[in-house]
Write a protein that holds these residues in place. Structure first.
Motif, PDB file in Angstrom:
ATOM      1  N   ARG A  44       0.811  -1.159  -0.001  1.00 30.28           N
ATOM      2  CA  ARG A  44      -0.179   0.064   0.069  1.00 30.28           C
ATOM      3  C   ARG A  44       0.913   1.208   0.009  1.00 30.28           C
ATOM      4  NH1 ARG A  44      -2.574  -0.324   4.640  1.00 30.28           N
ATOM      5  NH2 ARG A  44      -3.773  -1.997   4.049  1.00 30.28           N
ATOM      6  N   TYR A  45       1.967   1.290   0.741  1.00 34.82           N
ATOM      7  CA  TYR A  45       2.861   2.420   0.825  1.00 34.82           C
ATOM      8  C   TYR A  45       3.365   2.508  -0.458  1.00 34.82           C
ATOM      9  CZ  TYR A  45       2.244   3.180   6.063  1.00 34.82           C
ATOM     10  OH  TYR A  45       1.615   3.214   7.031  1.00 34.82           O
ATOM     11  N   GLN A  46       3.843   1.418  -1.208  1.00 36.63           N
ATOM     12  CA  GLN A  46       4.374   1.600  -2.441  1.00 36.63           C
ATOM     13  C   GLN A  46       3.836   2.142  -3.461  1.00 36.63           C
ATOM     14  OE1 GLN A  46       7.444   0.861  -3.424  1.00 36.63           O
ATOM     15  NE2 GLN A  46       7.342   0.992  -5.602  1.00 36.63           N
ATOM     16  N   MET A  47       2.226   2.040  -3.333  1.00 42.18           N
ATOM     17  CA  MET A  47       1.237   2.656  -4.351  1.00 42.18           C
ATOM     18  C   MET A  47       1.018   4.127  -3.823  1.00 42.18           C
ATOM     19  SD  MET A  47      -0.655   2.436  -6.752  1.00 42.18           S
ATOM     20  CE  MET A  47      -0.982   0.998  -7.063  1.00 42.18           C
ATOM     21  N   TYR A  48       1.293   4.588  -2.644  1.00 40.37           N
ATOM     22  CA  TYR A  48       1.011   5.906  -2.299  1.00 40.37           C
ATOM     23  C   TYR A  48       2.274   6.677  -3.002  1.00 40.37           C
ATOM     24  CZ  TYR A  48      -2.138   4.617   1.411  1.00 40.37           C
ATOM     25  OH  TYR A  48      -3.406   4.236   2.001  1.00 40.37           O
ATOM     26  N   HIS A  49       3.475   6.071  -2.942  1.00 39.97           N
ATOM     27  CA  HIS A  49       4.910   6.721  -3.397  1.00 39.97           C
ATOM     28  C   HIS A  49       4.348   6.534  -5.003  1.00 39.97           C
ATOM     29  CE1 HIS A  49       6.475   5.722   0.525  1.00 39.97           C
ATOM     30  NE2 HIS A  49       7.214   6.824   0.235  1.00 39.97           N
ATOM     31  N   ALA A  50       3.967   5.884  -5.355  1.00 41.75           N
ATOM     32  CA  ALA A  50       3.657   5.987  -7.100  1.00 41.75           C
ATOM     33  C   ALA A  50       2.881   6.829  -7.439  1.00 41.75           C
ATOM     34  CB  ALA A  50       3.083   4.470  -7.550  1.00 41.75           C
ATOM     35  N   LEU A  51       1.642   7.039  -6.362  1.00 40.79           N
ATOM     36  CA  LEU A  51       0.717   8.229  -6.880  1.00 40.79           C
ATOM     37  C   LEU A  51       1.350   9.676  -6.481  1.00 40.79           C
ATOM     38  CD1 LEU A  51      -2.400   6.665  -5.517  1.00 40.79           C
ATOM     39  CD2 LEU A  51      -1.924   7.091  -7.764  1.00 40.79           C
ATOM     40  N   GLY A  52       2.364   9.586  -5.514  1.00 45.82           N
ATOM     41  CA  GLY A  52       3.177  10.773  -5.390  1.00 45.82           C
ATOM     42  C   GLY A  52       4.131  11.244  -6.598  1.00 45.82           C
ATOM     43  N   LEU A  53       4.726  10.420  -7.151  1.00 49.25           N
ATOM     44  CA  LEU A  53       5.426  10.463  -8.237  1.00 49.25           C
ATOM     45  C   LEU A  53       4.621  10.871  -9.583  1.00 49.25           C
ATOM     46  CD1 LEU A  53       7.816   7.637  -8.024  1.00 49.25           C
ATOM     47  CD2 LEU A  53       8.489   9.990  -8.260  1.00 49.25           C
ATOM     48  N   LEU A  54       3.312  10.348  -9.790  1.00 50.40           N
ATOM     49  CA  LEU A  54       2.356  10.544 -10.782  1.00 50.40           C
ATOM     50  C   LEU A  54       1.811  12.242 -10.574  1.00 50.40           C
ATOM     51  CD1 LEU A  54       0.606   7.512 -11.258  1.00 50.40           C
ATOM     52  CD2 LEU A  54       2.260   8.551 -12.762  1.00 50.40           C
ATOM     53  N   ALA A  55       1.684  12.590  -9.254  1.00 46.46           N
ATOM     54  CA  ALA A  55       1.286  13.970  -8.975  1.00 46.46           C
ATOM     55  C   ALA A  55       2.566  14.790  -9.397  1.00 46.46           C
ATOM     56  CB  ALA A  55       0.993  13.963  -7.396  1.00 46.46           C
ATOM     57  N   VAL A  56       3.796  14.570  -9.182  1.00 39.95           N
ATOM     58  CA  VAL A  56       4.944  15.303  -9.401  1.00 39.95           C
ATOM     59  C   VAL A  56       5.146  15.680 -10.780  1.00 39.95           C
ATOM     60  CG1 VAL A  56       7.510  15.279  -9.413  1.00 39.95           C
ATOM     61  CG2 VAL A  56       6.269  14.811  -7.177  1.00 39.95           C
TER      62      VAL A  56
END
Length: 80
Positions: A44-56
């Motif tokens: 789940r935390y890996q997905m949060y980081h992925a969404l953060g990269l997409l937001a960037v």
């Protein structure tokens, strides 16, 4: 620059989904419920980081002037 962040975000999301599916199907019988919960939290935390990269990636595409904030400053000593 946004293509780099988008690619990394997409790759990270792919890894997150693969890890979640692996945990749900392959590790269910091999791990204790406590350790399975730890693995699910990590996915789940890996997905949060992925969404953060997409937001960037979205932010860099939306506000191109912000890219100047992340680039290395030019030397002012040579400007004189």
């Amino acid at each position: 620059m946004e293509r780099v962040f988008f690619g990394l975000g997409a790759l990270s999301a792919l890894i997150s989904v693969a890890a979640g599916a692996f945990g749900a199907h392959a590790l269910r019988e091999r791990l204790s419920p406590d350790m399975l919960a730890v693995f699910e939290t990590g996915a789940r935390y890996q997905m949060y980081h992925a969404l953060g990269l997409l937001a960037v990636a979205w932010a860099v595409a939306r506000w191109p002037a912000a890219q100047e904030l992340t680039s290395a400053p030019k030397s002012r000593m040579n400007a004189k």
